[in-house]
Design a protein around this motif. Sequence first.
Motif, PDB file in Angstrom:
ATOM      1  N   GLU A 179      -4.123 -32.231  -2.026  1.00  0.00           N
ATOM      2  CA  GLU A 179      -4.039 -31.223  -0.806  1.00  0.00           C
ATOM      3  C   GLU A 179      -2.571 -30.866  -0.307  1.00  0.00           C
ATOM      4  OE1 GLU A 179      -8.045 -33.027   1.554  1.00  0.00           O
ATOM      5  OE2 GLU A 179      -5.970 -33.728   2.160  1.00  0.00           O
ATOM      6  N   TYR A 180      -1.587 -31.857  -0.455  1.00  0.00           N
ATOM      7  CA  TYR A 180      -0.353 -31.490   0.004  1.00  0.00           C
ATOM      8  C   TYR A 180       0.549 -31.763  -1.268  1.00  0.00           C
ATOM      9  CZ  TYR A 180      -1.852 -31.025   4.775  1.00  0.00           C
ATOM     10  OH  TYR A 180      -2.536 -30.642   5.759  1.00  0.00           O
ATOM     11  N   ASP A 181       1.649 -30.806  -1.465  1.00  0.00           N
ATOM     12  CA  ASP A 181       2.800 -31.107  -2.546  1.00  0.00           C
ATOM     13  C   ASP A 181       3.669 -31.955  -1.980  1.00  0.00           C
ATOM     14  OD1 ASP A 181       1.275 -29.580  -4.264  1.00  0.00           O
ATOM     15  OD2 ASP A 181       2.526 -27.612  -3.834  1.00  0.00           O
ATOM     16  N   GLY A 182       3.764 -32.201  -0.561  1.00  0.00           N
ATOM     17  CA  GLY A 182       5.233 -33.044  -0.093  1.00  0.00           C
ATOM     18  C   GLY A 182       4.503 -34.420   0.130  1.00  0.00           C
TER      19      GLY A 182
ATOM     20  N   ASP B  52       6.103 -28.855   1.745  1.00  0.00           N
ATOM     21  CA  ASP B  52       4.558 -29.156   1.913  1.00  0.00           C
ATOM     22  C   ASP B  52       4.186 -30.284   2.391  1.00  0.00           C
ATOM     23  OD1 ASP B  52       2.115 -28.266   1.761  1.00  0.00           O
ATOM     24  OD2 ASP B  52       1.602 -28.366  -0.249  1.00  0.00           O
ATOM     25  N   MET B  53       4.545 -30.642   3.522  1.00  0.00           N
ATOM     26  CA  MET B  53       4.497 -32.206   4.174  1.00  0.00           C
ATOM     27  C   MET B  53       2.965 -32.033   4.872  1.00  0.00           C
ATOM     28  SD  MET B  53       6.988 -33.908   3.435  1.00  0.00           S
ATOM     29  CE  MET B  53       6.845 -35.268   4.653  1.00  0.00           C
ATOM     30  N   PRO B  54       2.330 -33.369   4.886  1.00  0.00           N
ATOM     31  CA  PRO B  54       1.115 -33.210   5.484  1.00  0.00           C
ATOM     32  C   PRO B  54       1.159 -33.078   7.028  1.00  0.00           C
ATOM     33  CG  PRO B  54       1.309 -35.125   4.031  1.00  0.00           C
ATOM     34  CD  PRO B  54       2.619 -34.523   4.054  1.00  0.00           C
ATOM     35  N   ALA B  55       0.231 -32.452   7.462  1.00  0.00           N
ATOM     36  CA  ALA B  55       0.198 -31.988   8.873  1.00  0.00           C
ATOM     37  C   ALA B  55      -0.043 -33.262   9.648  1.00  0.00           C
ATOM     38  CB  ALA B  55      -0.901 -30.917   9.128  1.00  0.00           C
TER      39      ALA B  55
END
Length: 568
Positions: free
Chosen positions: A29-32, A242-245
């Motif tokens: 879902e997230y790259d970060g 692209d850190m998770p929200a």
Amino acid sequence: MYCFDQRSISDATFGSQENVSISTPMSSEYDGGDTTLDQRRAYWDSAFAASSSARRLARETRPEFDIMLPPPHETANYIVAIFPNTPIHLITEHLQYIKTKEWIDAQSKNLDIQALLVNAEVGRPRLQMFSFNIAFSRGGGLFTSVKMDSIFLKSFQNVGSIVVDIVFVTFLFGIFVMELVRLCKAVKNREARKHISKGWTVLQALTILGGIAVVVGYCVEFSLRDDVVESYEMVVQKQLQDMPADTNNDGIALLDKVAYMSWFAGNFRMVTGVYCLLCMVRFFTSFGAQPRLAVVTRTLEVSAFDIVHFLVVLAPTWLAYALAGCFIFGRRMEEFATLDSAVGFCFKLMIEGEYDWPYFSEENYYTCMFWVWTFMVLLNLIMLNMVLAIILDVYGSIRRETGKSETAWLTLWRMMLQLYRRRVWVNSTKLLEALPTMPDEIKQNDILDTFPEMCKEQLQILMEACHFQVTMDDLAAAGGQRAMKMALSCKLAIDKVTETVSALHDGTLEKGGDDGPGSEWVKKLADEMAEQNFLMQKLQNKLKLVEKHWQVILEKEAEEALDNQEQE
């Protein structure tokens, strides 16, 4: 139907007790970074817990009704944050989650949707803050308002704007120093109270204080802008990574900083606007130094008292028509629905003199006819033209008194000449100080004897100014004003002497006058008589000159007649 006080607040956690399932987070879902199921549920459930000690509470509302709606709080209370890098399926699942958990329930009062848009293509880069507020009525209706604010990420557009600000600060500092020097001189001469009470001093003080407020406001705005830029760069960095929200709160912090700067910038714009009006008043006052420009400022100054007294009569009449319009038209016409809108619309009618008769006369034809016709005759035709008559009458009299005074271009040329001849140019203060020691009838040689270093250009300007003043005095005397003043002065003096003689003769005079220095009416009378004698002497000299010219003309005619006889 649930009824709650619009001003009630609460910090209690809410939401339905239904157990809503959440899909397991995936590593793609997230790259970060990755997040866990508990972290995501805690992040989504945070929307149902107050972030501050306050409870949250479709048609477009009219601006005058905005104050009647429940106002949104300055800080967000129950927050749902959606970030641009969140996958679309997670956004859909998140919104479905808060819908199922009844994030908007019967106790909701306001829903404030905010978003930040970046615009770096036109001019300076800026953040566009979009705010869409929905107020929930207890009767089931929705009232909406939309607001857009721009926050510039760069303080200056180019070098020219920096130069303009430097010039402004320099002039402000120069005015401050000049007024400080004048105040010190007044304190030294023990005239501080008199100096402070002058209107010009008050205006200068307001100009200086307003300028300082503007400079301080810009400095605060620069500091707030730096905080916004720093927070924005941090958010952009997190977005690029692209850190998770679920574990990223930088976006909410950026929104709070932008909201605070938007609030400060909105209020600071009001301060800047008022300061511009203050500078306009100072410009009007400064224009009084030039005779032609001073006609406008003197007209406004002299007519201000009459206009204020006229407004005392106009205001109740205006308000009465506005109130009557609310009762007659307010039920069906938006312009008269409230008192403030009726007052503004009546002002529009008075200035423009135009109205939509079919729209007004849809109901109560004869009542409308009486209201409209009397309004137009009394306010538009009579009172508005009376204001113009007051101003034009004062302007005409001041314009006649000014005569053919020097133009603004001539004044500018003389200022440049004074700057060029500054080494030999005699200060006006020295001229006024030397005036009592000079004879009553001053000639060019007298001025040169007192000020031998004076240049011929300044001497010529002084003589032209004196000649112009004498000409204007002659015109005033020709109009009979001088004679009337002299007659009234003599009558008052003779009446006072008669009363004193009668009191002495009857023995009723208790003292020989007021204590302290004698009254100055004798000195004023002597000055008036001296001035009148000077004018009479000048007129007598002119008559003698005309008589000499007439004698010359008669002699020439006699000689021509004699020559003709000899030729015949």
